[in-house]
Design an enzyme around this catalytic site. Structure first.
Site, PDB file in Angstrom:
ATOM      1  N   ASP A 106       0.868  -1.181   0.000  1.00 45.82           N
ATOM      2  CA  ASP A 106       0.000   0.000   0.000  1.00 45.82           C
ATOM      3  C   ASP A 106       0.902   1.227   0.000  1.00 45.82           C
ATOM      4  O   ASP A 106       1.869   1.290   0.772  1.00 45.82           O
ATOM      5  CB  ASP A 106      -0.851   0.039   1.264  1.00 45.82           C
ATOM      6  CG  ASP A 106      -1.998  -0.957   1.247  1.00 45.82           C
ATOM      7  OD1 ASP A 106      -2.046  -1.793   0.334  1.00 45.82           O
ATOM      8  OD2 ASP A 106      -2.834  -0.907   2.172  1.00 45.82           O
ATOM      9  N   HIS A 163       4.510  -7.630   0.011  1.00 46.13           N
ATOM     10  CA  HIS A 163       4.034  -8.900  -0.535  1.00 46.13           C
ATOM     11  C   HIS A 163       4.637  -9.155  -1.913  1.00 46.13           C
ATOM     12  O   HIS A 163       5.203  -8.261  -2.532  1.00 46.13           O
ATOM     13  CB  HIS A 163       2.513  -8.887  -0.610  1.00 46.13           C
ATOM     14  CG  HIS A 163       1.843  -8.799   0.736  1.00 46.13           C
ATOM     15  ND1 HIS A 163       1.159  -9.843   1.299  1.00 46.13           N
ATOM     16  CD2 HIS A 163       1.769  -7.774   1.639  1.00 46.13           C
ATOM     17  CE1 HIS A 163       0.690  -9.487   2.492  1.00 46.13           C
ATOM     18  NE2 HIS A 163       1.049  -8.232   2.715  1.00 46.13           N
ATOM     19  N   SER A 264       8.900   3.301   4.749  1.00 49.37           N
ATOM     20  CA  SER A 264       9.965   3.570   3.804  1.00 49.37           C
ATOM     21  C   SER A 264       9.497   3.370   2.369  1.00 49.37           C
ATOM     22  O   SER A 264       8.363   3.670   2.035  1.00 49.37           O
ATOM     23  CB  SER A 264      11.170   2.692   4.111  1.00 49.37           C
ATOM     24  OG  SER A 264      12.298   3.178   3.418  1.00 49.37           O
TER      25      SER A 264
END
Length: 297
Positions: A106, A163, A264
């Site tokens: 995200d 992911h 980050s």
């Protein structure tokens, strides 16, 4: 039409006086000292301090807890447990099409496009090279010299687990020491080679689409990075390298591969033939883990 056909998307505006102030002053920061202090703070278990810190953070950054597996703030044992919180089952769905490359996080697209003559765009007027980012044996980065890249920024309010964009078998992991500049837009406009300066973990995979790299870039207050196969990759003064063969982790598309302890940036690298980026993607666009960002031929 793919992004590669229409050219580099969303050229960033040039830096302004505030960018130079906010970015330039960071050269004076004791980056690792500040990050070590934040590491300790985010692992405090004293309930009044821990809960107060979490509530302040949720209000300050407008964190959406509806998609979190645990929405009761007091149940998190530490701030870091809250920061690296899991999503509730079903919060993200993966596409049915087997050739889709999905967004690993995200966040927001900082830059996305083609690697040109071995260089990646950081911001307007700032490029950096694959060799500087990946380091070490040229065999590690040569497959991507004319490939594709996507730089994805995770803001404080985002979900902070990473992911797999497609199925892959881990081949190598390298810890690269470095500075810990902030990776927000202001800093990326004024600090040359930002992502190649900062501490990072480079993970190389073999996938059905060819070689793939996920580079987890540290930043100010990022105390460490974790991977699901290694655990915490603690900061250190020297380069470290791991190779995987018979015991190589095999991860499916959408499966968690790591997480940031504080936020980050992720740089995704693919070969030229791996996929075509979707034409509507551009710099500044908000994305979620599981969104289709490319399609394999």
């Amino acid at each position: 039409m793919s992004v590669d056909q229409v050219g580099r998307p969303g050229a960033s505006a040039g830096p302004g006086p505030l960018d130079y102030l906010l970015g330039g002053v960071q050269f004076l920061y004791p980056h690792h000292l500040l990050s070590r202090a934040m590491y300790r703070l985010t692992r405090m278990t004293l309930a009044p301090l821990k809960n107060g810190f979490i509530r302040w953070f949720v209000g300050r950054y407008q964190v959406d807890l509806e998609e979190s597996e645990e929405s009761e703030l007091t149940r998190y044992p530490t701030f870091n447990a809250f920061f690296t919180r899991a999503l509730r089952p079903g919060a993200r769905t993966l596409p049915d099409e087997p050739g889709a490359v999905v967004c690993p996080v995200d966040g927001q697209i900082s830059q996305l496009g083609a690697v040109e003559r071995g260089s990646l765009v950081q911001a307007k007027g700032h490029d950096y090279t694959l060799a500087q980012l990946v380091t070490g044996d040229p065999a590690r980065y040569e497959p991507f010299l004319d490939g594709k890249f996507a730089t994805l920024y995770l803001s404080p309010k985002n979900y902070h687990r990473v992911h797999m964009p497609c199925p892959g078998t881990l081949r190598e992991m390298t810890y690269v020491p470095g500075r810990l500049f902030s990776v927000n837009q202001s800093t990326s406009r004024v600090v040359p080679r930002l992502y190649a300066r900062n501490e990072r973990v480079v993970c190389l995979f073999d996938t059905p689409a060819g070689p793939m790299a996920l580079v987890l870039v540290g930043a100010l207050f990022v105390g460490s990075v974790e991977t699901v196969w290694h655990g915490e990759v603690a900061p250190g003064p020297s380069l470290r390298h791991w190779r995987y063969a018979e015991d190589a982790p095999q991860l499916q598309r959408g499966e968690e591969m790591g997480r940031f302890n504080m936020g980050s940036t992720v740089v995704l690298l693919l070969t030229r033939e791996a996929c075509a980026w979707l034409s509507h993607l551009q710099s500044g666009q908000v994305v979620q883990m599981g969104d289709v960002i490319g399609r394999r031929p």
